[in-house]
Design a protein around this motif. Structure first.
Motif, PDB file in Angstrom:
ATOM      1  N   UNK A   1       0.808  -1.207   0.000  1.00  0.00           N
ATOM      2  CA  UNK A   1       0.000   0.000   0.000  1.00  0.00           C
ATOM      3  C   UNK A   1       0.845   1.263   0.000  1.00  0.00           C
ATOM      4  N   UNK A   2       2.066   1.171   0.509  1.00  0.00           N
ATOM      5  CA  UNK A   2       2.860   2.400   0.611  1.00  0.00           C
ATOM      6  C   UNK A   2       3.095   3.024  -0.756  1.00  0.00           C
ATOM      7  N   UNK A   3       3.214   2.210  -1.796  1.00  0.00           N
ATOM      8  CA  UNK A   3       3.428   2.762  -3.136  1.00  0.00           C
ATOM      9  C   UNK A   3       2.167   3.465  -3.658  1.00  0.00           C
ATOM     10  N   UNK A   4       1.021   2.954  -3.273  1.00  0.00           N
ATOM     11  CA  UNK A   4      -0.245   3.599  -3.638  1.00  0.00           C
ATOM     12  C   UNK A   4      -0.334   4.959  -2.947  1.00  0.00           C
ATOM     13  N   UNK A   5       0.042   5.000  -1.660  1.00  0.00           N
ATOM     14  CA  UNK A   5       0.014   6.271  -0.938  1.00  0.00           C
ATOM     15  C   UNK A   5       0.990   7.280  -1.549  1.00  0.00           C
ATOM     16  N   UNK A   6       2.144   6.802  -1.990  1.00  0.00           N
ATOM     17  CA  UNK A   6       3.104   7.695  -2.634  1.00  0.00           C
ATOM     18  C   UNK A   6       2.539   8.244  -3.938  1.00  0.00           C
ATOM     19  N   UNK A   7       1.864   7.394  -4.720  1.00  0.00           N
ATOM     20  CA  UNK A   7       1.238   7.853  -5.959  1.00  0.00           C
ATOM     21  C   UNK A   7       0.169   8.917  -5.656  1.00  0.00           C
ATOM     22  N   UNK A   8      -0.644   8.684  -4.616  1.00  0.00           N
ATOM     23  CA  UNK A   8      -1.652   9.673  -4.241  1.00  0.00           C
ATOM     24  C   UNK A   8      -1.011  10.970  -3.752  1.00  0.00           C
ATOM     25  N   UNK A   9       0.162  10.890  -3.138  1.00  0.00           N
ATOM     26  CA  UNK A   9       0.878  12.108  -2.729  1.00  0.00           C
ATOM     27  C   UNK A   9       1.249  12.943  -3.943  1.00  0.00           C
ATOM     28  N   UNK A  59      -4.460  17.148  10.877  1.00  0.00           N
ATOM     29  CA  UNK A  59      -3.336  17.569  11.717  1.00  0.00           C
ATOM     30  C   UNK A  59      -3.442  16.962  13.115  1.00  0.00           C
ATOM     31  N   UNK A  60      -4.657  16.888  13.639  1.00  0.00           N
ATOM     32  CA  UNK A  60      -4.866  16.250  14.940  1.00  0.00           C
ATOM     33  C   UNK A  60      -4.541  14.761  14.866  1.00  0.00           C
ATOM     34  N   UNK A  61      -4.986  14.105  13.805  1.00  0.00           N
ATOM     35  CA  UNK A  61      -4.707  12.688  13.609  1.00  0.00           C
ATOM     36  C   UNK A  61      -3.207  12.437  13.508  1.00  0.00           C
ATOM     37  N   UNK A  62      -2.513  13.249  12.718  1.00  0.00           N
ATOM     38  CA  UNK A  62      -1.065  13.082  12.570  1.00  0.00           C
ATOM     39  C   UNK A  62      -0.375  13.226  13.921  1.00  0.00           C
ATOM     40  N   UNK A  63      -0.767  14.240  14.681  1.00  0.00           N
ATOM     41  CA  UNK A  63      -0.130  14.477  15.982  1.00  0.00           C
ATOM     42  C   UNK A  63      -0.335  13.304  16.930  1.00  0.00           C
ATOM     43  N   UNK A  64      -1.536  12.775  16.991  1.00  0.00           N
ATOM     44  CA  UNK A  64      -1.795  11.690  17.932  1.00  0.00           C
ATOM     45  C   UNK A  64      -1.295  10.343  17.419  1.00  0.00           C
ATOM     46  N   UNK A  65      -1.544  10.035  16.162  1.00  0.00           N
ATOM     47  CA  UNK A  65      -1.143   8.741  15.611  1.00  0.00           C
ATOM     48  C   UNK A  65       0.377   8.601  15.543  1.00  0.00           C
ATOM     49  N   UNK A  66       1.059   9.691  15.237  1.00  0.00           N
ATOM     50  CA  UNK A  66       2.518   9.615  15.138  1.00  0.00           C
ATOM     51  C   UNK A  66       3.154   9.323  16.492  1.00  0.00           C
ATOM     52  N   UNK A  67       2.540   9.803  17.560  1.00  0.00           N
ATOM     53  CA  UNK A  67       3.048   9.483  18.905  1.00  0.00           C
ATOM     54  C   UNK A  67       2.760   8.026  19.252  1.00  0.00           C
ATOM     55  N   UNK A  68       1.552   7.588  18.959  1.00  0.00           N
ATOM     56  CA  UNK A  68       1.161   6.211  19.268  1.00  0.00           C
ATOM     57  C   UNK A  68       2.026   5.206  18.520  1.00  0.00           C
ATOM     58  N   UNK A  69       2.292   5.481  17.245  1.00  0.00           N
ATOM     59  CA  UNK A  69       3.015   4.532  16.389  1.00  0.00           C
ATOM     60  C   UNK A  69       4.474   4.907  16.149  1.00  0.00           C
ATOM     61  N   UNK A  83       0.741  23.704   3.099  1.00  0.00           N
ATOM     62  CA  UNK A  83       1.140  24.324   1.831  1.00  0.00           C
ATOM     63  C   UNK A  83       0.248  23.934   0.659  1.00  0.00           C
ATOM     64  N   UNK A  84      -0.235  22.697   0.656  1.00  0.00           N
ATOM     65  CA  UNK A  84      -1.051  22.215  -0.462  1.00  0.00           C
ATOM     66  C   UNK A  84      -2.452  21.899   0.016  1.00  0.00           C
ATOM     67  N   UNK A  85      -2.537  21.026   1.014  1.00  0.00           N
ATOM     68  CA  UNK A  85      -3.841  20.658   1.545  1.00  0.00           C
ATOM     69  C   UNK A  85      -3.870  19.198   1.957  1.00  0.00           C
ATOM     70  N   UNK A  86      -5.054  18.757   2.313  1.00  0.00           N
ATOM     71  CA  UNK A  86      -5.266  17.381   2.739  1.00  0.00           C
ATOM     72  C   UNK A  86      -4.908  16.412   1.610  1.00  0.00           C
ATOM     73  N   UNK A  87      -5.060  16.849   0.371  1.00  0.00           N
ATOM     74  CA  UNK A  87      -4.767  15.978  -0.775  1.00  0.00           C
ATOM     75  C   UNK A  87      -3.304  15.543  -0.810  1.00  0.00           C
ATOM     76  N   UNK A  88      -2.418  16.298  -0.205  1.00  0.00           N
ATOM     77  CA  UNK A  88      -1.022  15.900  -0.069  1.00  0.00           C
ATOM     78  C   UNK A  88      -0.731  15.369   1.331  1.00  0.00           C
ATOM     79  N   UNK A  89      -1.202  16.064   2.351  1.00  0.00           N
ATOM     80  CA  UNK A  89      -0.856  15.716   3.726  1.00  0.00           C
ATOM     81  C   UNK A  89      -1.274  14.316   4.138  1.00  0.00           C
ATOM     82  N   UNK A  90      -2.490  13.909   3.790  1.00  0.00           N
ATOM     83  CA  UNK A  90      -2.966  12.588   4.204  1.00  0.00           C
ATOM     84  C   UNK A  90      -2.199  11.456   3.521  1.00  0.00           C
TER      85      UNK A  90
END
Length: 115
Positions: A1-9, A59-69, A83-90
């Protein structure tokens, strides 16, 4: 899946900026006019408010999930979201997270800048 996420980025940068760049070429970096057009009618305001709520949630999800994982390098998807939006950040966050999970399962060290 990581390659799919990179393509979506990549798509998350290309598609929004593909719409913005022609406008910038025509109107220049006229922030006042940009904001005026972005809030030109109630449906535009609806769309922007939806994006703002989604970005705050991400941003809240990133902050909490990154600490957990123990995800390293979260500054990149945070900056991408701002800088771009959720379309890049997620998808960028999901790519980084999945890549680090993969490296850990391979017994390899995870660094912020490359592996």
């Amino acid at each position: 899946m990581r390659h799919v996420y990179l393509m979506f980025s990549v798509l998350g940068i290309a598609i929004p900026y593909g719409a913005l760049l022609p406008w910038l070429l025509e109107n220049g970096l006229n922030i006042g006019f940009l904001l005026e057009q972005a809030a030109a009618n109630p449906i535009s305001i609806f769309a922007w408010l939806d994006v703002v709520v989604a970005a705050l949630c991400l941003l809240t999800f990133i902050a909490t999930d990154s600490k957990t994982n123990q995800v390293k390098g979260v500054i990149y998807p945070i900056l991408g979201t701002l800088a771009v939006g959720v379309s890049l950040g997620l998808p960028l966050y999901l790519y980084i997270r999945e890549r680090q999970f993969y490296l850990r399962t391979q017994g390899r060290e995870v660094s912020v800048h490359g592996g």
